[in-house]
Design a protein around this motif. Structure first.
Motif: not given
Length: 606
Positions: A228-233, A217-220, A211-212, A283-286
């Protein structure tokens, strides 16, 4: 955060864990009261959230009745920790689902309880009730573990480092941990040897590392990075590792109206979410997730080429087309909200907006990901020809009303988006198309919206042909570039939405006294619309107002940063959870608002 007044665990008193095949909800009292297995859309094993503890529950908790309870995620992960703190000690319960690395392994829950400070008596109860609590589940002791069986169902096993016994068909354990000691339990397939023999220290290490590494990998890097990271997860949890689809939410039949009938199954993939999904991930790089999702969508289009409407609004996670709705009469529902439904009959509805969301996703994927294939373009041509012929048809609309079809502005808007993105893509890739026909249809839709959905008397756009109704889907008009975010006509519409649908940052989808949807009861505010509203304010240049409304919305998240579908008047969660569309809208609003607040001139252009 347990809702003692209602005698049930509140929706926002839960964290979620998963392995990209299924998910479990963990309440802040140490109970797993919702878990479908082996897949997200499989029958439930624990269903206490929808009926009370007799419908299946797995609880591990210390005997500390006056302790303060907290939940947190281990940093940048979907590993959840529930904590009990009082004057005499502290206890931690760590819950995770190992990432599946082999095709023959099955999802399993791992629960580790640790006495941080002081000695603690720990109580465990595990009572699976298979097949949505419909099957008579029997428990037996086998080699120190407990096996749960039901006719026609795959058997499950609970194993652990402490002695397990039976109380009827419930596994129980009562033991004391001295300070610094821990106990670990694994629940999974009875035939899976890893349930009995796994190196759990290594398992936790590998799960955290997975997970880490993904999260980083996020570019935000802007404001609200944690949210934002929690939302992506959350989105990653809802992605099917096997298929590439993404579930609308992890749950079924959690109510939009307390005690009411607005209870739906969201364990499926809506084509509507396609453009938002691609937009957020890219947009987040995924890009891998976005491309995998678009491949899944392409397969759905391929399998739906025989449909007269060319595409369904939703599909099963494996791409299947049938989602028949059933009512589980034996379940009382969360807080008495009945009927409890599985499946979703909306899969047969006509909703013309899906073609716009689909083509926006195809366009974004081609711009930032993989180029469209020749066969893929042939499907696009067929779809756009269908849109050109049917854009004036009544439909059920974005909100899937269970009433007579209507002429919705949002459906018109998305038909315009579908043709517009197809034209742009064809021009960018030099692809063959009936240019004059498509151009004429796009212009016709644009003229129709400005002529028939602009209410001169009210001075704003209206949601339904011939009515004065507003609905929050109009917020997508500037976000999808149909109208400028600062056009006076749009600003008047934005102000009308603010006046009639917004309260303390929370936005209702529509006024139910103005628009019949065929259902009884009043629902809450729609969380995704609330984030669309923030982005519209920011794009209109009303930055301070957008910032304030966004900060209010952040306070409505659960303690671990999750959002369900809706919010009640107090900002408590309603509906299925966690909801993908809400977290997608959060990412979009945070990204744009951060850009405006930082004064950056650069922008990720859709």
């Amino acid at each position: 955060m347990v809702d003692h007044n209602a005698g049930i665990r509140s929706i926002d008193a839960h964290g979620v864990i998963g392995d990209m095949r299924t998910c479990a909800l963990v309440a802040d009292d140490g109970s797993i009261d919702y878990f479908c297995w082996p897949d997200l859309d499989s029958p439930s094993v624990f269903t206490a959230l929808l009926n009370g503890d007799e419908a299946g529950l797995f609880t591990i908790a210390p005997d500390r009745p006056n302790a303060r309870r907290q939940q947190i995620y281990l940093p940048d992960s979907n590993v959840l920790q529930t904590r009990w703190l009082d004057d005499d000690g502290a206890v931690e319960l760590t819950d995770w689902m190992p990432i599946l690395t082999e095709e023959n392994t099955m999802p399993r829950l791992v629960r580790r309880v640790y006495a941080v400070k002081g000695d603690s008596r720990i109580c465990l109860k595990c009572s699976p009730r298979l097949d949505y609590a419909r099957a008579e589940t029997r428990a037996t002791v086998e080699h120190g573990s407990i096996v749960f069986q039901a006719e026609g169902q795959r058997s499950m096993r609970l194993a652990g480092s402490e002695t397990l016994t039976l109380d009827g068909n419930t596994a129980v354990a009562d033991f004391t941990l001295k300070e610094g000691e821990s106990a670990t339990f694994v629940f999974g397939c009875a035939e899976d040897r890893q349930v009995m023999e796994e190196d759990l220290d290594l398992c936790l290490k590998h799960t955290l590392r997975f997970w880490q590494r993904w999260a980083r990998q996020s570019n935000y890097t802007g404001r609200w990075r944690e949210m934002v990271s929690r939302s992506a997860l959350v989105l990653k949890l809802l992605v099917s590792q096997q298929h590439g689809s993404i579930a609308a939410a992890a749950t079924f039949s959690l109510p939009e109206t307390p005690g009411g009938e607005r209870n739906w199954d969201y364990r499926a993939t809506w084509i509507r979410d396609a453009s938002f999904t691609v937009y957020a991930f890219m947009r987040l790089g995924y890009t891998d997730e976005a491309n995998h999702f678009m491949s899944w969508v392409g397969d759905c289009i391929e399998r739906s080429s025989d449909l007269p409407q060319k595409l369904q609004i939703m599909y099963r996670l494996d791409g299947g087309r049938e989602l028949p709705e059933q009512e589980l009469d034996h379940l009382s529902g969360h807080g008495g909200a009945k009927p409890v439904r599985i499946g979703n009959d909306a899969f047969g509805q006509v909703q013309l907006d899906i073609y716009g969301e689909l083509m926006d996703a195809v366009y974004l994927s081609n711009k930032y990901g993989q180029a469209i294939s020749h066969r893929g373009w042939k499907h696009v041509v067929s779809i756009i020809d269908y849109v050109c012929n049917h854009w004036q048809t009544k439909d059920a609309g974005i909100w899937e009303i269970r009433d007579e079809p209507k002429h919705f502005l949002h459906s018109r808007l998305m038909c315009w988006v579908a043709i517009d993105r197809a034209i742009r893509l064809a021009q960018k890739r030099s692809l063959a198309m009936p240019y004059e026909r498509w151009l004429k249809a796009r212009g016709g839709i644009q003229e129709d919206i400005w002529t028939h959905f602009w209410n001169k008397k009210k001075g704003h756009f209206t949601a339904i042909l011939g009515q004065d109704t507003l609905d929050a889907s109009l917020l997508l008009m500037p976000l999808l570039r149909f109208v400028s975010a600062t056009d006076p006509a749009w600003l008047a519409t934005l102000d009308a939405i603010k006046e009639r649908l917004v309260c303390d940052g929370m936005v209702k989808r529509y006024d139910q006294s103005e628009m019949s949807d065929g259902l009884s009861g009043e629902e809450g505010s729609f969380a995704a619309c609330s984030f669309w509203y923030v982005e519209c304010l920011a794009r209109a240049g009303r930055i301070d107002e957008a910032h304030m409304e966004f900060e209010k919305l952040m306070k409505y998240a659960s303690p671990v940063g999750l959002f369900a579908e809706e919010l009640d008047a107090r900002g408590r969660h309603l509906g299925n959870t966690p909801q993908a569309l809400t977290h997608l809208a959060l990412i979009s609003a945070a990204y744009f608002l951060n850009r405006k607040l930082s004064g950056s001139d650069t922008q990720w252009q859709p």
